[in-house]
Write a protein that holds these residues in place. Structure first.
Motif, short mmCIF file in Angstrom:
data_model
loop_
_atom_site.label_atom_id
_atom_site.label_comp_id
_atom_site.label_asym_id
_atom_site.label_seq_id
_atom_site.Cartn_x
_atom_site.Cartn_y
_atom_site.Cartn_z
N UNK A 274 13.87 -5.62 13.71
CA UNK A 274 13.76 -5.90 15.14
C UNK A 274 13.83 -4.69 16.05
N UNK A 275 14.14 -3.52 15.52
CA UNK A 275 14.35 -2.35 16.38
C UNK A 275 13.29 -1.26 16.25
N UNK A 276 12.18 -1.56 15.55
CA UNK A 276 11.04 -0.67 15.63
C UNK A 276 10.73 0.21 14.44
N UNK A 277 11.62 0.26 13.42
CA UNK A 277 11.36 1.20 12.33
C UNK A 277 10.15 0.78 11.51
N UNK A 278 9.92 -0.53 11.35
CA UNK A 278 8.75 -0.97 10.60
C UNK A 278 7.48 -0.72 11.40
N UNK A 279 7.56 -0.82 12.73
CA UNK A 279 6.40 -0.53 13.57
C UNK A 279 6.08 0.96 13.53
N UNK A 280 7.12 1.79 13.53
CA UNK A 280 6.91 3.24 13.49
C UNK A 280 6.28 3.67 12.17
N UNK A 281 6.91 3.27 11.08
CA UNK A 281 6.39 3.67 9.76
C UNK A 281 5.03 3.04 9.49
N UNK A 282 4.81 1.84 10.02
CA UNK A 282 3.52 1.19 9.83
C UNK A 282 2.38 1.99 10.41
N UNK A 283 2.59 2.52 11.60
CA UNK A 283 1.56 3.34 12.24
C UNK A 283 1.38 4.67 11.53
N UNK A 284 2.49 5.31 11.17
CA UNK A 284 2.43 6.64 10.54
C UNK A 284 1.83 6.57 9.14
N UNK A 285 2.20 5.54 8.36
CA UNK A 285 1.80 5.47 6.95
C UNK A 285 0.57 4.60 6.70
N UNK A 286 -0.03 4.08 7.76
CA UNK A 286 -1.18 3.19 7.61
C UNK A 286 -2.30 3.84 6.80
N UNK A 287 -2.56 5.12 7.06
CA UNK A 287 -3.64 5.81 6.37
C UNK A 287 -3.40 6.00 4.89
N UNK A 288 -2.15 5.86 4.44
CA UNK A 288 -1.82 5.98 3.02
C UNK A 288 -1.77 4.62 2.34
N UNK A 289 -1.07 3.68 2.95
CA UNK A 289 -0.84 2.37 2.32
C UNK A 289 -2.09 1.50 2.35
N UNK A 290 -2.84 1.55 3.44
CA UNK A 290 -4.01 0.68 3.59
C UNK A 290 -5.06 0.92 2.51
N UNK A 291 -5.51 2.17 2.28
CA UNK A 291 -6.52 2.36 1.23
C UNK A 291 -6.00 2.17 -0.19
N UNK A 292 -4.71 2.44 -0.41
CA UNK A 292 -4.17 2.36 -1.75
C UNK A 292 -3.90 0.92 -2.18
N UNK A 293 -3.28 0.15 -1.28
CA UNK A 293 -2.88 -1.21 -1.64
C UNK A 293 -3.54 -2.30 -0.80
N UNK A 294 -4.42 -1.90 0.15
CA UNK A 294 -5.07 -2.87 1.04
C UNK A 294 -4.03 -3.65 1.84
N UNK A 295 -3.02 -2.93 2.33
CA UNK A 295 -1.91 -3.53 3.07
C UNK A 295 -1.64 -2.74 4.34
N UNK A 296 -0.98 -3.38 5.34
CA UNK A 296 -0.62 -2.64 6.55
C UNK A 296 0.45 -1.59 6.27
N UNK A 297 0.51 -0.58 7.10
CA UNK A 297 1.46 0.51 6.88
C UNK A 297 2.91 0.07 6.91
N UNK A 298 3.24 -0.96 7.71
CA UNK A 298 4.63 -1.39 7.82
C UNK A 298 5.17 -1.92 6.49
N UNK A 299 4.27 -2.27 5.56
CA UNK A 299 4.73 -2.75 4.26
C UNK A 299 5.41 -1.65 3.47
N UNK A 300 5.27 -0.38 3.89
CA UNK A 300 5.94 0.71 3.18
C UNK A 300 7.46 0.53 3.18
#
Length: 459
Positions: free
Chosen positions: A162-188
């Motif tokens: 609820x305090x933003x860490x998943x939103x932050x990491x989701x945006x930062x890591x989207x370019x890594x997680x999305x092509x590798x696992x076909x998932x949003x960055x926040x799933x990291x």
């Protein structure tokens, strides 16, 4: 850029990125990360603060937890009968009570069965087939532990979500997680939480994120079945059961490699790839990780984080959020898991079904050059019932390599019906028993060659 996000639908005010708003995002988020992800040596293994807290509570409350399981399952059954049959106003006019105590007739029956099983096990009444330590007794122990785990995790989870860490990491890591696992960055964050912490907590995080509109059905199912692993301490327990604790580093390294590679493959093939790629119909899409044109990824990540933290509410709101999560888990899931888990263990313990269906895997293990292939074959499929049983069966083998392969496989499969499978089937995530069975078989077929190669290299 600072502070120009406005959501009129939810009357969300503009939030300026300054030291105060950053601290509101950073302090609770760091607390959540530390509680769920920070590794701490504990009793000869590595655990996390939420794990240590849960284990301590289990130790303190242990004499009463069996009674707690009976009380919870009985309340769930009785209140569900009242809510489903009589529909009194005090239940129907209260959203929390209505959500928890008006199940479908199918789940009403299983809640009743779960309560009956819990009573029979605690009192050791009736047939030993039900209350045996190999069947209902095991489930009573698991439910006692899970109640405490869910209690601790439910009230700490809001700090992670609820305090933003998943939103932050989701945006930062989207370019890594999305092509590798076909998932949003926040799933990291979800991935790491599931991998290091308790597997059931990871599934609950995923369920909650899906219900809140941050994952599609396909994404949630992929995360829950491919990213969730058992905790580090439990991996050490399984290694010790098989006499492999002295080689824990290669053992766990193989779990990571097999788990990641199988996730890359399985996210691209049916049934996971063909599940509905739509958001929960009750809330719709609530995620936006792609940065606007002219805005850096770091700026957008920070803006999303402080916006989320600003709208998180006060500590009372987090307590209410935790209470909703906890009550939803214990009254809807505990009786179902008790019922289905006990039945699954009865089938595994008292029938030859798993031996029969495992025969093709005997040939598969033999083809891969695994010693004692047909003796080990039942352990490759019985993990669908429960994660403990493969290690129990494999402990009687003589080949170290075969024990290594079965031990790693049992910790990579993780779609067992006594807990994870039931958590998923009873959720809104669009997976059913057929999906889970197929996913389990796929993961077994895909992971085994990887594990065997790693064993050949490392042993």
């Amino acid at each position: 850029m600072n502070g120009d996000i406005v959501n009129k639908k939810n009357s969300i005010k503009t939030v300026e990125v300054n030291s105060n708003s950053i601290m509101k995002f950073l302090i609770p988020s760091l607390f959540g990360i530390i509680m769920f992800l920070f590794p701490i040596p504990y009793e000869g293994a590595i655990s996390t603060p939420v794990g240590i807290l849960s284990e301590w509570l289990v130790g303190v409350l242990n004499p009463y937890l069996g009674y707690a399981v009976v009380i919870i399952t009985t309340i769930s059954a009785v209140m569900s009968i009242i809510g489903t049959v009589f529909k009194p106003a005090f239940i129907m006019n209260n959203k929390l009570l209505e959500d928890n105590f008006t199940p479908s007739k199918f789940y009403l029956i299983w809640r009743i069965v779960g309560a009956i099983f819990a009573i029979l096990v605690l009192s050791e009444t009736g047939t030993e087939v039900i209350y045996s330590g190999d069947t209902g007794g095991t489930m009573m122990f698991l439910m006692s532990t899970l109640i405490v785990w869910f209690f601790a995790a439910s009230y700490l989870m809001p700090f992670l979500m609820n305090y933003g860490i998943m939103d932050y990491t989701g945006t930062v890591l989207r370019g890594f997680v999305k092509p590798l696992f076909k998932l949003p960055g926040r799933s990291a964050i979800d991935l790491v939480t599931s991998w290091i912490g308790n597997v059931n907590v990871g599934v609950v995080v995923t369920r909650t994120q899906y219900n809140a509109g941050y994952y599609t059905g396909r994404e949630a199912a992929t995360i829950a079945t491919c990213f969730s692993a058992v905790s580090l301490p439990f991996c050490l327990v399984i290694a010790a059961m098989l006499g492999l604790d002295a080689m824990f580093v290669p053992f766990y390294l193989t779990i990571v490699v097999a788990g990641v590679l199988s996730a890359v493959i399985m996210s691209r093939i049916p049934p996971l790839s063909t599940l509905p790629d739509t958001y929960h119909p009750a809330v719709g899409k609530q995620i936006d990780e792609a940065e606007p044109e002219g805005v850096s990824k770091g700026q957008w990540a920070l803006q999303k984080a402080v916006q989320k933290a600003y709208n998180a509410g006060d500590i009372q709101d987090q307590f209410k959020s935790g209470t909703d999560i906890f009550l939803g888990i214990i009254f809807s899931l505990v009786p179902i898991v008790m019922a289905w888990g006990t039945l699954a263990l009865i089938i595994a313990t008292y029938t030859p079904i798993f031996t029969w269906v495992s025969y093709p895997f005997g040939y598969y293990l033999h083809l891969l050059g695994v010693p004692e292939a047909f003796e080990a074959a039942p352990a490759t499929v019985v993990g669908f019932a429960d994660m403990f049983i493969p290690a129990i069966l494999a402990s009687g083998l003589t080949s170290v390599k075969t024990k290594f392969v079965i031990g790693v496989l049992s910790l990579v499969q993780i779609v067992y019906m006594t807990e994870v499978g039931t958590l998923l089937i009873t959720s809104d995530i669009p997976v059913n028993f057929k999906h889970l069975l197929l996913i389990f078989i796929q993961k077994t077929v895909i992971a085994l060659p990887i594990i065997v190669v790693m064993a050949n290299i490392l042993l």
